[in-house]
Scaffold this motif. Structure first.
Motif: not given
Length: 462
Positions: A147, A150-151, A250-251, A253-255
């Motif tokens: 992650l 990248r998401p 989170e996966a 959105t990436g955050h």
């Protein structure tokens, strides 16, 4: 006592391993080399043989409970990881001691749970003994590292979540709670992130039973803890569901949903529920909303989560294909590569806007999707070969060339899917012989995409 102070008392280990922005170390000067981490008692030197079998190659990671080493098993000729625990060896395996992780892993068996292959004791350099665990070497790293690059697509996250939820459901059915579901504990087996992710949930060292074996703080990672754990209450199976929900959010959105220091992260989830991006499909968002509900009684059990996430990934609007269909196509592509001696292979499935590429394992980074008219621009019913893509004016600018493909051959796949082809690739110029083409035809004939497989076929083009 404030909730923040309670969190500090309850989670001393978590505070030390999750510094907030105000605790960040000053940046190192350009002319300074970072000092190597101090060597821990459980760090073994390369060449050390553990359990009279496993040869240590080096250190892979240093965790809160021990040191994970890469190693080689000469009996089965395979790479493994050996986790050497920090705490002294224990004789009573029914207590929550250093070997508890191995006991838990041996209790349940599921493709989404990391199995322990072997265990024993090892003597350290200081003369003391400790426990070690031998586990599968996962080549794809962990979800946290993935992650950071990248998401995931939402359908990838849904399919991954369904598998992990199935594993958690089995764990919960055995009366166990993981308590530390987080991206760093989701180990990826599939190296290519464009394929469907195959992963295992690892690190059962903090797991507890339905009846706690010893009093003490509820350990875990603050960023993924449920509200009841932050309040100092005991973790339950719905705590794992909440943590998995934050991992899946989170996966896509990436955050992290609740970043910041320990206090900030812990208190934020008491004030609000997670924010779900408005562009998520409604069905997927509904599952995530239920998983991350503030109160435990509003969260579904892991078994229900697995069913609903699987339906999201494979239903209308989802793009994950049935396992049998994808595995059949990719297995045949792998066979084609072996028969022809090619370095890569794929099944090409064209549609109105481009071509889906179901690639077999290989070091060539073949694109998952080819836009436009597809490739090659030859008659879809004919076998073809290209000895050198760089010298072919029709395909010299194609994305396959950019991916490192220099030569290729393909044959049509029988059935009612116009243009479907089985292809093999090379990373250097090569002439594919007539025998190689005949081998491709033989493999493609086993892949008949006829009307009887239309439903699976249409959903296989993710």
């Amino acid at each position: 006592m404030s909730i923040g102070a309670a969190v500090r008392r309850m989670l001393p280990a978590a505070i030390g391993s999750h510094p907030g922005p105000d605790r960040a170390a000053p940046p190192a000067r350009a002319d300074e080399r970072p000092a190597p981490p101090p060597r821990r008692r459980s760090e073994l030197a390369p060449g050390t043989v553990v359990g009279a079998r496993y040869r240590i190659d080096g250190v892979l990671a240093r965790g809160g409970m021990g040191v994970v080493h890469t190693a080689f098993d000469p009996f089965l000729l395979r790479d493994v990881v050996v986790k050497v625990l920090d705490a002294p060896a224990v004789q009573d395996r029914t207590t929550r001691g250093a070997a508890w992780e191995g006991v838990v892993a041996a209790t349940v068996s599921h493709p989404a749970l990391m199995p322990v292959l072997d265990a024993g004791t090892v003597r350290r350099e200081d003369g003391t003994e400790t426990d070690f665990l031998v586990m599968e070497r996962m080549r794809g790293g962990d979800l946290h590292a993935l992650l950071a690059r990248r998401p995931l697509r939402w359908d990838q996250a849904a399919a991954l979540g369904a598998e992990l939820a199935e594993g958690l459901a089995l764990l919960h059915g055995a009366g166990l709670v993981h308590r530390d579901v987080k991206p760093a504990n989701v180990l990826i087996a599939t190296v290519d992130p464009d394929e469907r992710l195959r992963a295992r949930l690892a690190d059962f060292g903090t797991a507890i039973g339905a009846v706690d074996l010893a009093p003490g703080p509820d350990l875990g990672t603050v960023a993924y803890m449920c509200p009841e754990q932050v309040r100092g209450r005991r973790a339950t199976d719905r705590s794992d569901v909440y943590s998995l929900g934050l991992v899946l959010l989170e996966a896509v959105t990436g955050h992290r949903e609740f970043p910041g220091s320990v206090d900030e992260s812990a208190l934020a989830r008491l004030r609000r529920e997670p924010f779900l991006p408005p562009d998520l499909p409604a069905r997927f968002a509904e599952v995530l909303r239920g998983m991350t509900a503030t109160t435990a009684d509003r969260r579904p059990p892991a078994e229900e989560v697995a069913r609903r996430l699987a339906a999201c990934a494979t239903g209308p609007g989802g793009s994950a294909a049935p396992d049998a269909t994808l595995e059949r196509l990719r297995t045949s592509a792998t066979l084609a590569a072996r028969l022809t001696g090619a370095v890569g292979a794929a099944v090409l499935l064209p549609d109105a806007t481009g071509t889906d590429v179901l690639a077999a394992p290989g070091h060539l980074r073949v694109p998952r999707r080819l836009d436009g008219d597809g490739w090659p621009r030859t008659h879809p019913s004919a076998a073809w070969t290209v000895d050198d893509l760089a010298a072919d004016p029709v395909v010299s600018e194609h994305a396959l060339l950019a991916a490192g493909v220099r030569a290729a051959a393909g044959v049509p796949i029988p059935g009612d899917r116009p243009g479907a082809m089985l292809c093999v690739f090379e990373d250097r110029p090569r002439h594919f012989s007539g025998q190689a083409v005949r081998d491709l035809v033989a493999v493609a004939s086993m892949l008949d995409l006829g009307a009887g497989r239309a439903a699976d076929r249409d959903r296989a083009t993710d």
